[in-house]
Write an enzyme that holds these catalytic residues in place. Structure first.
Site, short mmCIF file in Angstrom:
data_model
loop_
_atom_site.label_atom_id
_atom_site.label_comp_id
_atom_site.label_asym_id
_atom_site.label_seq_id
_atom_site.Cartn_x
_atom_site.Cartn_y
_atom_site.Cartn_z
N GLY A 1 0.73 -1.27 -0.17
CA GLY A 1 -0.12 -0.15 -0.14
C GLY A 1 0.71 1.14 -0.05
CG HIS B 1 2.36 -1.64 -15.37
ND1 HIS B 1 1.93 -3.00 -15.02
CD2 HIS B 1 3.42 -1.67 -16.42
CE1 HIS B 1 3.03 -3.81 -15.73
NE2 HIS B 1 3.72 -3.05 -16.56
#
Ligand code: GRF
Length: 202
Positions: free
Chosen positions: A11, A110
């Site tokens: 996270g 990404h």
């Protein structure tokens, strides 16, 4: 702008979003954080911010979000009033149901300059390929794997002596700048998708 974050891991991108909001660089609020991994640290980060954090199983599938689990995700996202979804390390392929429920409203980060090196461990792919420039991409999610319209990209150099870990760390630093920046563009209504090209208003 009501943002829901979905992730499966540590996270750090979610944290970057929280930090950007706190610093006034991102005009949004995180309405919930959902994870398909019960002990993912992303949930703990959300709780520390006082943001609703829910583990939501995606079983019986291993690599995608579909069927009943997908319906549960959609219902939960709607219940929190989600406008935009940030996939921040969500290790599953998002399918038609969720895409249709939030059209052009799901962003992914990404760790490569797409369309180079889609899929897993892209930083390692870049290193093994001998690329001299790596980076990250924030893009809208479509039905493919890392194929959706690109919102923004940040390059980083590949340095002599880099290992997968050092290159990944350098890419992640840029991810933490790129994701809040892309979300802020949406918050400012400056993003328009035309085919596969994203236009950013000045
Ligand atoms: C990031 O490298 C992101 O590009 C990829 O998954 C990783 C998530 O990292 N999609 P974190 O959980 O945000 O730290």
């Amino acid at each position: 702008m009501a943002v829901a974050i979905i992730g499966s891991g540590k996270g750090s991108n979610a944290q970057a979003i929280f930090d950007a909001i706190a610093a006034g660089r991102l005009n949004a609020r995180v309405v919930c954080v959902l994870s398909d991994v019960e002990d993912a640290f992303i949930l703990e980060r959300a709780r520390r911010q006082g943001v609703p954090a829910e583990f939501m199983s995606a079983a019986p599938f291993k690599t995608k979000l579909e069927g009943e689990a997908e319906q549960c995700y959609i219902a939960t996202l709607r219940r929190y009033g989600t406008e935009v979804i940030a996939l921040a390390g969500f290790m599953r392929i998002v399918k038609k149901g969720l895409l249709a429920a939030f059209p052009d409203r799901i962003l992914n980060i990404h760790p490569a300059l797409l369309p180079a090196f889609p899929g897993m461990e892209s930083w390692k792919q870049a290193l093994d390929y001998g690329a001299k420039v790596a980076g990250c991409t924030v893009h809208f999610v479509d039905g493919g794997t890392d194929t959706g319209p690109i919102i923004l990209q940040k390059p980083v150099p590949v340095l002599e002596g880099d290992t997968p870990a050092t290159l990944h760390a350098r890419i992640q630093e840029q991810e933490h700048v790129a994701f809040p920046e892309a979300l802020q563009l949406l918050a400012e209504h400056r993003v328009r998708v035309e085919g596969r090209v994203v236009h950013i208003a000045p």
